[in-house]
Scaffold this motif. Structure first.
Motif, short mmCIF file in Angstrom:
data_model
loop_
_atom_site.label_atom_id
_atom_site.label_comp_id
_atom_site.label_asym_id
_atom_site.label_seq_id
_atom_site.Cartn_x
_atom_site.Cartn_y
_atom_site.Cartn_z
N ASN A 55 0.80 -1.22 0.00
CA ASN A 55 0.00 0.00 0.00
C ASN A 55 0.84 1.27 0.00
O ASN A 55 0.29 2.36 0.08
N MET A 56 2.16 1.12 -0.09
CA MET A 56 3.03 2.30 -0.15
C MET A 56 3.27 2.70 -1.60
O MET A 56 3.32 1.84 -2.49
N MET A 57 3.45 3.97 -1.82
CA MET A 57 3.67 4.43 -3.18
C MET A 57 4.94 3.85 -3.78
O MET A 57 5.03 3.62 -4.98
N ASP A 58 5.94 3.59 -2.94
CA ASP A 58 7.20 3.03 -3.44
C ASP A 58 7.24 1.52 -3.35
O ASP A 58 8.30 0.91 -3.55
N GLN A 59 6.10 0.91 -3.00
CA GLN A 59 6.01 -0.55 -2.85
C GLN A 59 7.00 -1.09 -1.82
O GLN A 59 7.43 -2.24 -1.90
N GLY A 60 7.40 -0.25 -0.89
CA GLY A 60 8.32 -0.67 0.15
C GLY A 60 9.76 -0.78 -0.28
O GLY A 60 10.61 -1.26 0.47
N GLN A 61 10.08 -0.29 -1.50
CA GLN A 61 11.44 -0.45 -2.03
C GLN A 61 12.27 0.83 -1.93
O GLN A 61 13.40 0.87 -2.40
N GLY A 62 11.71 1.88 -1.33
CA GLY A 62 12.46 3.11 -1.17
C GLY A 62 12.50 3.93 -2.44
O GLY A 62 11.95 3.54 -3.49
N PRO A 63 13.15 5.10 -2.40
CA PRO A 63 13.18 6.00 -3.55
C PRO A 63 13.73 5.35 -4.82
O PRO A 63 13.22 5.61 -5.92
N GLN A 64 14.77 4.49 -4.69
CA GLN A 64 15.33 3.88 -5.90
C GLN A 64 14.33 2.94 -6.57
O GLN A 64 14.22 2.89 -7.79
N GLY A 65 13.58 2.20 -5.75
CA GLY A 65 12.54 1.35 -6.32
C GLY A 65 11.45 2.17 -6.99
O GLY A 65 10.91 1.79 -8.03
N PHE A 66 11.09 3.31 -6.40
CA PHE A 66 10.08 4.20 -6.97
C PHE A 66 10.55 4.76 -8.31
O PHE A 66 9.79 4.78 -9.29
N LEU A 67 11.82 5.18 -8.38
CA LEU A 67 12.36 5.70 -9.64
C LEU A 67 12.39 4.62 -10.71
O LEU A 67 12.06 4.87 -11.88
N SER A 68 12.77 3.42 -10.33
CA SER A 68 12.81 2.32 -11.28
C SER A 68 11.41 2.03 -11.81
O SER A 68 11.22 1.78 -13.01
N MET A 69 10.42 2.10 -10.93
CA MET A 69 9.04 1.86 -11.35
C MET A 69 8.58 2.94 -12.33
O MET A 69 7.96 2.63 -13.36
N LEU A 70 8.88 4.20 -12.05
CA LEU A 70 8.47 5.27 -12.95
C LEU A 70 9.20 5.21 -14.28
O LEU A 70 8.64 5.51 -15.33
N GLU A 71 10.46 4.79 -14.23
CA GLU A 71 11.27 4.79 -15.45
C GLU A 71 10.88 3.65 -16.38
O GLU A 71 10.90 3.82 -17.61
N ASN A 72 10.50 2.52 -15.82
CA ASN A 72 10.28 1.33 -16.64
C ASN A 72 8.82 0.95 -16.83
O ASN A 72 8.48 0.22 -17.76
N ALA A 73 7.93 1.40 -15.93
CA ALA A 73 6.52 1.01 -16.03
C ALA A 73 5.76 2.01 -16.91
O ALA A 73 6.09 3.19 -16.96
N PRO A 74 4.74 1.55 -17.60
CA PRO A 74 3.97 2.43 -18.48
C PRO A 74 3.02 3.36 -17.74
O PRO A 74 2.44 4.25 -18.33
N VAL A 75 2.83 3.15 -16.42
CA VAL A 75 1.87 3.95 -15.65
C VAL A 75 2.50 5.29 -15.26
O VAL A 75 3.50 5.31 -14.54
N PRO A 76 1.96 6.44 -15.70
CA PRO A 76 2.56 7.74 -15.36
C PRO A 76 2.36 8.08 -13.89
O PRO A 76 1.55 7.46 -13.18
N LEU A 77 3.09 9.11 -13.44
CA LEU A 77 3.05 9.49 -12.02
C LEU A 77 1.66 9.90 -11.59
O LEU A 77 1.21 9.55 -10.49
N GLU A 78 0.95 10.66 -12.42
CA GLU A 78 -0.40 11.08 -12.07
C GLU A 78 -1.28 9.86 -11.80
O GLU A 78 -2.08 9.84 -10.86
N MET A 79 -1.14 8.83 -12.64
CA MET A 79 -1.94 7.63 -12.47
C MET A 79 -1.53 6.88 -11.20
O MET A 79 -2.38 6.30 -10.52
#
Length: 794
Positions: free
Chosen positions: A115-139
Motif C-alpha cells: 500500500n506504499m507508493m514506493d512498494q516498500g522499495q524506497g526511492p530507488q525502487g520508486f524511480l525504477s518503477m516510474l522509469e520502466n513502467a507504463p503507468v505515469p506518475l499522475e496515475m
C-alpha cells in the motif's frame, strides 16, 4: 463523530470511513496534500502545475505560507472542538482518544509495502518503477487514492493533519514526566487501553515472544498494571502509533517525490514538474516551523522514554539531561523487552529523510534545532553499541550514518568531543556495529554492491574523526584490552574488507581495459529491462535486478573508493594505537600477510604493470575510477613504520614468514618509488628505508638458517607448516596448532577446523613444554622467532 470509540476495539480498514463519514474526519480533511483526491481543485493543480523551473523561491514560499496558514486554521477549528470535549469529563475524553485511535488502527494498512507508493522499495525502487513502467506518475497517485478506498486507510492529507492534532495534545507533557509514561502500557488489557494500543500488539518487540510473556508476569507481580492508565500515557502511546502509521509513510512519499524531481529533471520535464509540485505541497506542511517544532518536542519525549526504559534506574537522569556512566550494557530490562522495535526504526528513518531532502548548502533541517542534542547522541550511541537490545544490524548501521552526519554540526560535534559518556561509548559502539553489519541481510538489489560495505563507510569516517582525540583513543585501547575477542573480529573484518575491496577494484579496472581494447564497449553498460531473461523481470517487464546491474565502470569506481576509505581507517588505527595490533600475533599476521604485503605486492610487485595506462602516450584513467596508487602506497609504507615502532623485531619476523606476498625486491622497489616521487616526509622515508633494509637482511639470514636444518614435524603448525611460536591444544580434536593460526580461524568460524565442533579462544590450552623445546631449537640453529610470549597471547 465517535465512530470506533463506542467500546468496541477499532478495526483495520476503518480509516477511509472515518475520514468520509465522521465529523472529526470532515473537520480535519481539508489539506493541500491530497492532489489526486481533489484533482483540478487541488493545491498543486492551482499553484504548482506549470512553469516550476522558472519560479523563484520567494514566490514558491509565498504560496506555501498561504497553504500552511490554511492547514493551521483547520487545526485551530479542530482544537476548538476537541479542547472542550477533553475538559468535559472522562467519558468525553476517552471518546476523543478513541476516535483518533480508531483512525490510526483503521489506517495501519498504510505501513504495508503493497500500500506504499514506493512498494516498500524506497526511492530507488520508486524511480525504477516510474522509469520502466507504463503507468505515469499522475496515475500512480490516483491508484494510491483507490488503494485508500479499497483498503480502508485515510489519505495522506488527513493522516498529516490528524497526526499534527495528536502532537498538539502531547505538547503539554514535559520531559520530567517521562517516568510516568508507562513502558508496560502495551501489556494493559482494559477496553479503552486496547483501543489505544490497536495494531501495536502485532508489531515485533525488542524481546522474543517468551520474554514478553515473562515480562507480563513480572509487571503484574510488581503492580505496574494495577492502577488505571492516565491520560498523558494514553495520548503519548497514541502519538507513537500515529507517528508510525500516519506520519512516517507520508514522509516516505515526500522523499520519493524529491527523488523523482531530481532524477527526471533532464529525462522527462513533465514528470519532474509533477513530482516537484507534489513535494512543494508536502513541504508546505512537513517543512513548516510549527510542525517541526511539535515533532521535535515529541521526539525528545520518545528518546528520553526509550533510554529510560533501557535504564529504568536512570530514567529521571535522562529526562533531566544529567546522565553519568555509560549507555552500553549487556543487561536488558523488562521495560525494554516489551517495546515495539519500530519506535527506533521510525526515529532513525525520519531523521534520514529530513536530512536527505534538505537542499545542498542549506544546512541541517530545522527539525534538528528542536531536538535535544544530548538525548539524540546518547540514543544513537546506545543503538550502536547494544546488540542485545537492538538486534537489527541494518538499523545500527543507519545509526552510524546518522551519527556521522550529526558531527558536521558544531553543537553536536562539541558534545561528541567533550561529553564523558560519549567519549567512553562511541568508539566501542562503532566497533560493535562494524562487526554486526557483517550479518546484514541483502535484498536482490544488493547483489553486486554489498550493503555491509555501505553501512561501514560512515563508521570508518567517525573513527578517523574521533581517534585523534585523547579520550576516544583511550576508549579504543580500553575496549581492545577488556573485549579482546570482539576487537579482534573488528580488525579482522576491517583488514578483509580492505583487501577484498581493492582487489575487486583493480581486477575490474583490468577487465574494463580488456573490453575496451577488444572493442566490446557495449558490455560496459547496463542492459535494458527488455533484454534480460523473463525470470528476472516483474510482471510489468521491469528488471528486478536493475540496481545491481551497475556497469563495470561504476562498480570499479565504487570499490576503489571503499578500498581507499578502509585502508585510511586502518592507517588511523595503526598511527593512533599500534599496540592494539601488535599485542595479538594473529592480528599482526593478518594485517601484514593478507593486507599490507598483499596490497604492496599488487601495487609495486610483478603484477603492477597491469595497472599502468592502457597504452603508451594515453592519459591515465586512474582519476576516472578513483584509483589513487600513490596515496595507497604512502599509507601502506607508513603503517609498516607505525607498527614497527611498537615492536620492530616481531613485525619483521612476521613479514618474513609470508611465503606468498613477501619479496625483498618489492619492498626495495617501494622505497625507490617513494623516494623518486617524494610522496612521504624525509624522516618517514628514512625510517621506512631502514626498516626495509633490516627486513631483507633478516629474511636472508632466516633463509640460510632454515636451509641447513630439518625442523621436527611436531614443531610445525599442521595447517600452515610453519614453526609454531605459541603452540596450543585444541581440546575438541586433541590437535596442537600455533595460537595465531587457530585464533584467526576462530575469529571467522568459532569452531575446530578438524571436526567443526564449537571452539572459543578461551578453550585453547597452552603447551608450554613444547614451546620451550621450540625456543631452544630455534636458538640452537639461529632461527629468529620474534618475542611473542605465551602470556601476551592470553
Amino acid at each position: 463523530m465517535m465512530a470506533g470509540a463506542s467500546g468496541a476495539v477499532p478495526q483495520p480498514g476503518m480509516g477511509w470511513r472515518l475520514q468520509s463519514e465522521s465529523l472529526f474526519g470532515w473537520i480535519l480533511s481539508p489539506t493541500c496534500i491530497d492532489t489526486a483526491l481533489y484533482k483540478e481543485q487541488s493545491a498543486r493543480s492551482v499553484h504548482f502545475s506549470r512553469g516550476l523551473a522558472s519560479r523563484s523561491r520567494a514566490s514558491v514560499e509565498s504560496v506555501q505560507r498561504l497553504l500552511r496558514d490554511t492547514v493551521q486554521e483547520v487545526l485551530r477549528q479542530g482544537s476548538s472542538i476537541v479542547a472542550p470535549l477533553l475538559r468535559a469529563g472522562e467519558a468525553s475524553r476517552n471518546a476523543v482518544v478513541g476516535w483518533f485511535a480508531a483512525l490510526v488502527t483503521g489506517s495501519q494498512a498504510r505501513t504495508k509495502s503493497a500500500n506504499m507508493m514506493d512498494q516498500g522499495q524506497g526511492p530507488q525502487g520508486f524511480l525504477s518503477m516510474l522509469e520502466n513502467a507504463p503507468v505515469p506518475l499522475e496515475m500512480q497517485m490516483q491508484m494510491q487514492i483507490m488503494k485508500a478506498q479499497t483498503s480502508g486507510f485515510a489519505t495522506s492529507g488527513l493522516c498529516v493533519n490528524s497526526f499534527w492534532a495528536i502532537l498538539e495534545l502531547v505538547k503539554p507533557i514535559k520531559l520530567p514526566q517521562v517516568t510516568t509514561l508507562e513502558p508496560f502500557y502495551l501489556l494493559r488489557e482494559g477496553p479503552h487501553d486496547k483501543e489505544v494500543i490497536g495494531g501495536f500488539l502485532e508489531e515485533p518487540r525488542f524481546g522474543e515472544t517468551s520474554e514478553v510473556e515473562a515480562t507480563k508476569e513480572y509487571a503484574t507481580s510488581k503492580g505496574h498494571l494495577k492502577d488505571p492508565s492516565k491520560f498523558p500515557a494514553q495520548i503519548f502511546w497514541l502519538a507513537i502509533r500515529a507517528f508510525h502509521v500516519l506520519c512516517v509513510p507520508v514522509m516516505k512519499e515526500n522523499l520519493c517525490m524529491v527523488a523523482a524531481a531530481g532524477f527526471f529533471q533532464q529525462k522527462n520535464p513533465a514528470v519532474m514538474e509533477t513530482a516537484l509540485g507534489e513535494h512543494l505541497v508536502y513541504e508546505a506542511i512537513l517543512g513548516s516551523s510549527a510542525f517541526l517544532g511539535d515533532l521535535g518536542t515529541f521526539l525528545n519525549l520518545v528518546m528520553a522514554f526509550c533510554l529510560g526504559a533501557a535504564f529504568p534506574e536512570k530514567a529521571a537522569e535522562f529526562a533531566a539531561g544529567k546522565v553519568l556512566g555509560s549507555v552500553l550494557t549487556e543487561e536488558v530490562s523488562p521495560q525494554w523487552l516489551v517495546l515495539p522495535s519500530c519506535i527506533l526504526e521510525d526515529i532513525v528513518e525520519v531523521l534520514e529523510i529530513v536530512t536527505s531532502i534538505q537542499p545542498p548548502g542549506k544546512g541541517p533541517s530545522e527539525l534538528f534545532l528542536h531536538l535535544d542534542a544530548q538525548l539524540l547522541l546518547l540514543l544513537v550511541t546506545f543503538i550502536l553499541g547494544n546488540g542485545q537490545h537492538v538486534k537489527n544490524p541494518n538499523l545500527r548501521g543507519k545509526a552510524a550514518t546518522l551519527l556521522k552526519g550529526l558531527t558536521a554540526n558544531s553543537n553536536y560535534r562539541h558534545l561528541v568531543e567533550n561529553s564523558p559518556v560519549l567519549a567512553n561509548d562511541i568508539v566501542p559502539g562503532c566497533i560493535r556495529v562494524f562487526t554486526a553489519v557483517e550479518k546484514t541481510k541483502q535484498s536482490f538489489y544488493d547483489i553486486r554492491m554489498q550493503l555491509k560495505y555501505q553501512l561501514r563507510i560512515p563508521i570508518m569516517e567517525l573513527f578517523e574523526r574521533v581517534l585523534p582525540l585523547e579520550a576516544h583513543k583511550k576508549a579504543l585501547k580500553s575496549f581492545a584490552t577488556e573485549n579482546p575477542d570482539e576487537f579482534l573480529k573488528f580488525l579482522n573484518n576491517l583488514m578483509n574488507d580492505a583487501t577484498m575491496q581493492l582487489e575487486e577494484g583493480m581486477d575490474t579496472l583490468i577487465e574494463i581495459r580488456r573490453l575496451m581494447r577488444e572493442g566490446k564497449e557495449a558490455e560496459l553498460t547496463r542492459p535494458a529491462a527488455s533484454s534480460v531473461a523473463e525470470d528476472e523481470q516483474t510482471g510489468e517487464g521491469t528488471d528486478l535486478y536493475a540496481r545491481s546491474r551497475a556497469d563495470p565502470k561504476a562498480h570499479c569506481k565504487q570499490y576503489m573508493q571503499m578500498g581507499h576509505r578502509t585502508i585510511s581507517t586502518l592507517w588511523s588505527i595503526s598511527r593512533e594505537a599500534p599496540m592494539v595490533i601488535i599485542t595479538k600475533l594473529n592480528v599482526l599476521q593478518q594485517m601484514l600477510h593478507n593486507c599490507l604485503n598483499s596490497c604492496l605486492d599488487r601495487l609495486v610487485g610483478p603484477r603492477c604493470l597491469e595497472l599502468k595506462a592502457p597504452q603508451k602516450g594515453q592519459v591515465s584513467d586512474f582519476e576516472e575510477y578513483s584509483f589513487k596508487p600513490k596515496e595507497l602506497l604512502q599509507m601502506i609504507a607508513e603503517m609498516y613504520v607505525f607498527v614497527a615502532r611498537a615492536d620492530k623485531e616481531k613485525v619483521q619476523k612476521t613479514i618474513t614468514e609470508d611465503g606468498r606476498s613477501y619479496r625483498p625486491k618489492t619492498f626495495q622497489k617501494a622505497v625507490s618509488i617513494l623516494r623518486r616521487e617524494q610522496m612521504i616526509s624525509a624522516d618517514m622515508l628514512q625510517e621506512f628505508s631502514t626498516f626495509v633494509q633490516e627486513l631483507n637482511d633478516l629474511a636472508e639470514s632466516q633463509e640460510a638458517a632454515l636451509a641447513n636444518v630439518t625442523v621436527p614435524d611436531d614443531f610445525l603448525d599442521p595447517i600452515m607448516s610453519e614453526i609454531m611460536v605459541d603452540p596450543v591444544l585444541l581440546p575438541t580434536s586433541n590437535t596442537i596448532m600455533d595460537r595465531k593460526v587457530i585464533e584467526r580461524h576462530i575469529m571467522s568460524n568459532d569452531d575446530d577446523p578438524f571436526n567443526r565442533k564449537p571452539l572459543a579462544v578461551k578453550d585453547l590450552l597452552p603447551q608450554t613444554e613444547l614451546r620451550d623445546k621450540i625456543v631452544d631449537f630455534c636458538k640452537q640453529h639461529g632461527i629468529v622467532m620474534g618475542n611473542e610470549s605465551a602470556s601476551a597471547t592470553r
